[in-house]
Design an enzyme around this catalytic site. Structure first.
Site, PDB file in Angstrom:
ATOM      1  N   ASP A 141       0.864  -1.185   0.000  1.00 60.53           N
ATOM      2  CA  ASP A 141       0.000   0.000   0.000  1.00 60.53           C
ATOM      3  C   ASP A 141       0.899   1.233   0.000  1.00 60.53           C
ATOM      4  O   ASP A 141       1.662   1.453   0.944  1.00 60.53           O
ATOM      5  CB  ASP A 141      -0.895  -0.010   1.241  1.00 60.53           C
ATOM      6  CG  ASP A 141      -2.010   1.023   1.170  1.00 60.53           C
ATOM      7  OD1 ASP A 141      -2.141   1.670   0.114  1.00 60.53           O
ATOM      8  OD2 ASP A 141      -2.734   1.176   2.164  1.00 60.53           O
ATOM      9  N   ASP A 146      -2.818   2.466  -6.111  1.00 59.58           N
ATOM     10  CA  ASP A 146      -1.754   2.493  -5.103  1.00 59.58           C
ATOM     11  C   ASP A 146      -1.724   1.257  -4.208  1.00 59.58           C
ATOM     12  O   ASP A 146      -1.135   1.288  -3.130  1.00 59.58           O
ATOM     13  CB  ASP A 146      -1.898   3.746  -4.226  1.00 59.58           C
ATOM     14  CG  ASP A 146      -3.225   3.783  -3.471  1.00 59.58           C
ATOM     15  OD1 ASP A 146      -4.122   2.973  -3.788  1.00 59.58           O
ATOM     16  OD2 ASP A 146      -3.367   4.635  -2.576  1.00 59.58           O
ATOM     17  N   GLU A 147      -2.319   0.164  -4.652  1.00 56.01           N
ATOM     18  CA  GLU A 147      -2.449  -0.997  -3.776  1.00 56.01           C
ATOM     19  C   GLU A 147      -2.474  -2.271  -4.604  1.00 56.01           C
ATOM     20  O   GLU A 147      -3.122  -2.340  -5.646  1.00 56.01           O
ATOM     21  CB  GLU A 147      -3.741  -0.869  -2.968  1.00 56.01           C
ATOM     22  CG  GLU A 147      -3.999  -1.975  -1.985  1.00 56.01           C
ATOM     23  CD  GLU A 147      -5.330  -1.787  -1.273  1.00 56.01           C
ATOM     24  OE1 GLU A 147      -5.678  -2.653  -0.453  1.00 56.01           O
ATOM     25  OE2 GLU A 147      -6.033  -0.785  -1.538  1.00 56.01           O
TER      26      GLU A 147
END
Length: 449
Positions: free
Chosen positions: A11, A106-107
């Site tokens: 993350d 973003d993950e």
């Protein structure tokens, strides 16, 4: 459940804000809020410096401004820049394993077993440490937190427990030791409403949840949610890593206990649903071109209406305005049982001015399989805070602020020191929008005083 800790969750920390601070050296170490540039806007991401004052994602712009000190940078999104950086990160993850499940911009999850990696704690710690350093170098300074465990749930919790720039390996067999002391709100899917309901009956930690029977939990929160919480409290999560996830659409809907008839209430509900949809779009770094309104009458008949815009969008005002126009064309006699708002035709980034206060957008109206395309109105030149620009004499920079037909630009880039500030007429022909700057140094970074 796997018998070994072979699921990695990455993350990226305050991702949008971190990219802005990388590309704008004058903002490094200072509070930065992405989103919320308009009076009715909502925060997409806050830097850790801004979080120290209480700013957070999904907070209203007005509340974030009240909490943050003068000088806090409130910037519009630059989703092209975020998407480029995200691709660099995902390419690094695919070097570890052929099975990478990208959840959002973003993950992501990585199946380390599919990559043939050793799964003892020392080896996993070394692998994650190396990944974090390579990520920081490859992205020009962005940081991420890593969790490694025997399931997706535990890996995600692991990455969240040690933020920012964290690393936590949860060895197989120790899952309950990590889970049980945590607040029940730490579990995926336990939001404020569910958390309050559980707390009201004495369930405050995952250990408290573990003590309740399946029938108790189903009675509290329903069959699907209760069954899920029962499994999560026992670290029972056997979901596989699924690569190449691709969302076709994003939507939100709500069913009402009593039928709604008041137009103002309906329009307010549309605004709320639009914001939920846009929050997911922005989290995923995507945008859409088609807005769909779902309308279920008091007699359970269901209608849908759609409009397609000429450019991708990801702002709640556009989604809400289009959905309200669609609502105006529906007979609301008798009331509404359910409203839904969706966005489809997804793209990886938005072209043009993301946060401009545009008038009526040109649309293609989809009605009875006949497309009628309205001619676009002449565009007026607008600028949003944080936007990348280039000046014929000064070089590359970004919009510091605008209004009253003036635009103020700070001339700097990721490879320069903090740069000078200049103000121009909003229609100055020497100033133009630009692509995101290159943080890797493969093109010259120019900033002239």
């Amino acid at each position: 459940m796997r018998s070994e800790a072979s699921v990695l969750h990455l993350d990226l920390d305050a991702f949008f804000a971190a990219v802005e601070q990388r590309d704008k050296p004058s903002l490094r170490g200072k509070p930065v809020v992405v989103g919320g540039t308009g009076g009715r806007g909502v925060v997409a991401t806050a830097s850790y410096e801004a979080r120290a004052y209480g700013a957070r994602s999904a907070m209203s712009a007005a509340e974030a401004r009240r909490r943050c000190p003068p000088g806090t940078a409130f910037l519009g999104g630059r989703f092209a820049a975020y998407s480029i950086t995200s691709r660099v990160v995902m390419d690094l993850l695919r070097e570890l394993s052929p099975l990478v499940e990208q959840v959002s911009v973003d993950e992501a999850y990585v199946d380390l077993a599919a990559g043939g990696h050793a799964t003892d704690v020392d080896s996993l710690t070394a692998l994650a440490t190396d990944l974090k350093e390579r990520l920081h170098t490859a992205t020009g300074g962005v940081r991420g937190s890593v969790g490694i465990a025997s399931s997706k749930t535990l890996a995600k919790i692991g990455s969240e427990l040690d933020k920012p720039d964290g690393l936590l390996v949860i060895p197989a067999g120790s899952e309950l030791d990590v889970l049980h002391p945590l607040p029940v709100r730490s579990l995926p899917g336990v939001g404020p409403a569910t958390g309050d309901r559980l707390s009201s009956v004495g369930i405050r930690t995952v250990a408290d949840l573990h003590e309740r029977s399946l029938s108790d939990l189903v009675g509290l929160v329903g069959q699907a949610h209760g069954s899920g919480l029962y499994r999560l409290a026992r670290a029972d999560d056997d979901r596989p890593i699924v690569p190449d996830r691709e969302a076709k659409s994003v939507s939100a809907e709500r069913t009402y206990a009593t039928d709604l008839t008041d137009l103002a209430a309906l329009e307010h509900e549309i605004g709320s649903l639009a914001q939920r949809v846009v929050s997911r779009l922005q989290k995923d770094g995507t945008a859409g071109r088609t807005v769909t309104l779902k309308f279920r009458r008091y007699d359970f008949t269901t209608l849908t209406r759609s409009q397609t815009l000429t450019q991708p969008f990801d702002d709640a005002r556009t989604v809400g305005d289009v959905a309200r126009r669609l609502l105006a064309g529906i007979d609301r006699t008798g009331g509404v049982r359910l409203l839904g708002v969706g966005v489809s035709g997804l793209a990886t980034y938005v072209q043009g001015d993301l946060f401009a206060e545009d008038p009526e957008p040109a649309v293609a109206v989809l009605e009875e399989d006949v497309d009628v395309v309205a001619e676009p109105e002449p565009a007026t030149r607008q600028w949003h805070p944080g936007q990348d620009v280039e000046h014929a004499e000064m070089g590359r920079g970004w919009v510091w602020g605008s209004g009253l037909n003036r635009v103020t630009v700070r001339f700097e880039g990721p490879l320069t020191p903090p740069g000078p500030v200049r103000t121009y007429a909003g229609d100055d022909p020497a100033l133009s929008p630009a692509d995101p700057p290159d943080w890797r140094g493969t093109e010259a970074q120019k900033s002239r005083s």
